[in-house]
Motif scaffolding. Structure first.
Motif, short mmCIF file in Angstrom:
data_model
loop_
_atom_site.label_atom_id
_atom_site.label_comp_id
_atom_site.label_asym_id
_atom_site.label_seq_id
_atom_site.Cartn_x
_atom_site.Cartn_y
_atom_site.Cartn_z
N TYR A 1 41.88 60.51 55.09
CA TYR A 1 43.35 60.14 55.19
C TYR A 1 43.43 59.56 54.27
CZ TYR A 1 46.83 59.69 58.74
OH TYR A 1 47.94 59.70 59.01
N ARG B 1 27.48 53.23 59.03
CA ARG B 1 27.84 53.59 59.74
C ARG B 1 27.41 53.31 61.70
NH1 ARG B 1 29.75 57.84 62.99
NH2 ARG B 1 31.85 57.96 63.24
N TYR C 1 27.67 56.68 55.79
CA TYR C 1 27.92 58.00 57.55
C TYR C 1 25.92 57.36 57.11
CZ TYR C 1 27.00 60.93 60.20
OH TYR C 1 27.07 61.78 61.69
N LEU D 1 34.95 63.60 60.76
CA LEU D 1 34.74 62.56 60.81
C LEU D 1 34.63 61.99 59.36
CD1 LEU D 1 31.79 61.52 62.47
CD2 LEU D 1 34.28 60.84 63.16
N GLN E 1 38.62 62.11 58.03
CA GLN E 1 38.94 61.76 59.26
C GLN E 1 38.80 60.47 58.62
OE1 GLN E 1 38.07 60.94 63.14
NE2 GLN E 1 39.63 59.96 63.59
N GLU E 2 37.79 59.51 58.68
CA GLU E 2 37.24 58.32 57.68
C GLU E 2 37.71 58.38 56.35
OE1 GLU E 2 33.39 57.67 59.35
OE2 GLU E 2 34.28 57.18 61.21
N MET E 3 37.46 59.70 55.48
CA MET E 3 37.60 59.64 53.84
C MET E 3 38.70 59.70 53.21
SD MET E 3 34.67 60.61 51.14
CE MET E 3 36.28 61.65 50.43
N TYR F 1 30.82 58.12 50.85
CA TYR F 1 30.37 57.90 52.45
C TYR F 1 29.04 58.64 53.22
CZ TYR F 1 32.19 59.92 56.31
OH TYR F 1 32.60 59.53 58.53
#
Length: 53
Positions: A14, A39, A35, A7, A10-12, A31
């Protein structure tokens, strides 16, 4: 742990580019705060863990 790191990437990460290690370190810290506190998780019926408690 594998799910968290998946995650995180993918979330931070990319599409992001960090010019200095400090920027990467700060992004990781932000993050983790996101999280843990903000989140939304489906297991908690659309609430963040902070609001669920």
């Amino acid at each position: 742990m594998e799910n968290f790191f998946g995650l995180l990437k993918q979330e931070m990460f990319y599409g992001e580019r960090f010019d200095h290690f400090y920027q990467l370190e700060q992004a990781n810290q932000n993050y983790i705060i996101f999280y843990n506190n903000e989140r939304i998780k489906s297991i908690f019926k659309g609430l963040s863990t902070k609001k669920f408690r």
